[in-house]
Write a protein that holds these residues in place. Structure first.
Motif, short mmCIF file in Angstrom:
data_model
loop_
_atom_site.label_atom_id
_atom_site.label_comp_id
_atom_site.label_asym_id
_atom_site.label_seq_id
_atom_site.Cartn_x
_atom_site.Cartn_y
_atom_site.Cartn_z
N ALA A 151 0.82 -1.22 0.00
CA ALA A 151 0.00 0.00 0.00
C ALA A 151 0.85 1.26 0.00
O ALA A 151 0.51 2.26 -0.64
CB ALA A 151 -0.94 -0.01 1.20
N GLU A 152 1.98 1.23 0.73
CA GLU A 152 2.83 2.42 0.85
C GLU A 152 4.29 2.04 0.62
O GLU A 152 5.05 1.86 1.58
CB GLU A 152 2.65 3.06 2.23
CG GLU A 152 1.23 3.55 2.51
CD GLU A 152 1.11 4.21 3.86
OE1 GLU A 152 2.17 4.58 4.44
OE2 GLU A 152 -0.01 4.36 4.35
N PRO A 153 4.70 1.90 -0.64
CA PRO A 153 6.09 1.53 -0.92
C PRO A 153 7.06 2.56 -0.35
O PRO A 153 6.83 3.76 -0.39
CB PRO A 153 6.14 1.52 -2.46
CG PRO A 153 4.73 1.34 -2.88
CD PRO A 153 3.90 2.06 -1.86
N ARG A 154 8.15 2.04 0.20
CA ARG A 154 9.21 2.87 0.77
C ARG A 154 10.56 2.33 0.31
O ARG A 154 10.61 1.26 -0.31
CB ARG A 154 9.13 2.84 2.30
CG ARG A 154 7.80 3.32 2.86
CD ARG A 154 7.81 3.30 4.39
NE ARG A 154 8.86 4.19 4.90
CZ ARG A 154 9.28 4.15 6.17
NH1 ARG A 154 8.75 3.30 7.04
NH2 ARG A 154 10.23 5.00 6.58
N PRO A 155 11.65 3.05 0.59
CA PRO A 155 12.96 2.49 0.23
C PRO A 155 13.14 1.10 0.84
O PRO A 155 12.92 0.89 2.02
CB PRO A 155 13.94 3.50 0.86
CG PRO A 155 13.18 4.79 0.88
CD PRO A 155 11.76 4.41 1.16
#
Length: 303
Positions: A151-155
């Motif tokens: 839902a919330e891609p991050r590094p």
């Protein structure tokens, strides 16, 4: 030697895939059969899954549905909703609509289709793991982590998602085995120390010319006892399973390494490359070199 982990690693091919799927009622979509395993996790709302044969399956928030052989199925907000979509790569994550919102994590695993494993062969086509308070907390945690990353891609998400998918597969299988009140087949393997001792020996040293007598000594029982309990859980005699495991190990080495065929032959118990190639072609229908060059990456479920 962790039997379950080693077994999954031996039959997995390619990279797993997953994604978030959001629809607003009314909606209905078809998932075609694929040469792998698939899953759905309902994060919000509810839906129905309609197998080609059998009763429809009602899924609520938190439920997990696992399809070990990627069987075709329809999924919709209500049983009377027509199927208007076909799950294909590249479709929109979310489509608007007037009705109730449903959010699912859907995904797929590539599995070596040319030579299977009895652990997967005996599973039902559809495994429903309902969300129940206090049940399978590890599975729930893996689902939550996967949903957050999608839902919330991050590094680091590109590294996290495949690892979480591998973990999810193991936890789904664990949950299924734990649900069996009178375990038979592979569900009974993990509760039988005699069989697990013999399996660990085979998995640890597939190159060894095992005999039933040697495996019985490892397990601390008579040959007759081992043969009976092994056949009753694993589904085949010890030495037949040894051949199966050798071939699965060889296929994994062919897919994942650049090792010479002669080296792979020795690692799985064959003294000559010719004998190994003959045995491998008998099981897989391809010579080892052709298998290595073949594109083993299967289709994946659209998500």
């Amino acid at each position: 030697m962790d039997i379950l982990s080693e077994t999954i690693a031996a039959i997995r091919t390619g990279s797993p895939a997953s994604g978030l799927f959001i629809r607003h009622a009314p909606w209905g979509r078809r998932y075609p059969k694929v040469p792998g395993a698939g899953f759905h996790v309902v994060l919000q709302g509810s839906c129905w899954v309609r197998p080609p044969d059998g009763k429809p399956i009602a899924l609520g928030a938190g439920d997990v549905l696992f399809m070990p052989r990627g069987e075709v199925h329809d999924i919709m907000d209500a049983l009377d909703t027509p199927v208007t979509e076909l799950a294909i790569p590249g479709e929109p994550r979310e489509l608007p609509g007037p009705g109730v919102r449903a959010v699912l994590v859907c995904g797929a695993y590539g599995l070596g289709g040319r030579r299977s494993h009895p652990l997967l062969d005996e599973l039902p086509e559809f495994i429903h793991l309902p969300a129940r308070p206090g049940r399978h907390p590890a599975l729930r945690s893996a689902v939550d982590l996967l949903a957050c990353e999608i839902a919330e891609p991050r590094p680091g998400t590109d590294a996290a998602i495949p690892a979480l998918l591998d973990t999810l597969l193991l936890f789904m299988l664990r949950a299924w085995f734990d649900e069996q009140r009178s375990p038979t087949g592979w569900a009974g393997v993990f509760g039988d120390p005699v069989v697990t001792d013999a399996l660990r020996a085979i998995h640890a040293e597939p190159q060894r010319a095992w005999t039933v007598a040697e495996l019985s000594a490892v397990a601390g029982v008579s040959r007759a006892t081992l043969a009976r309990r092994f056949l009753g859980t694993v589904g085949e005699p010890p030495l037949s399973y040894l051949t199966r495991w050798r071939m699965l190990t060889a296929a994994r080495l062919l897919r994942e390494t650049d090792a010479a065929l002669a080296s792979i032959a020795r690692k799985v118990g064959y003294q000559s490359e010719f004998a190994f190639a003959k045995a491998f072609k008998r099981e897989y229908g391809l010579a080892p070199g052709h298998y290595r060059r073949a594109d083993e990456q299967p289709e994946v479920l659209a998500v």
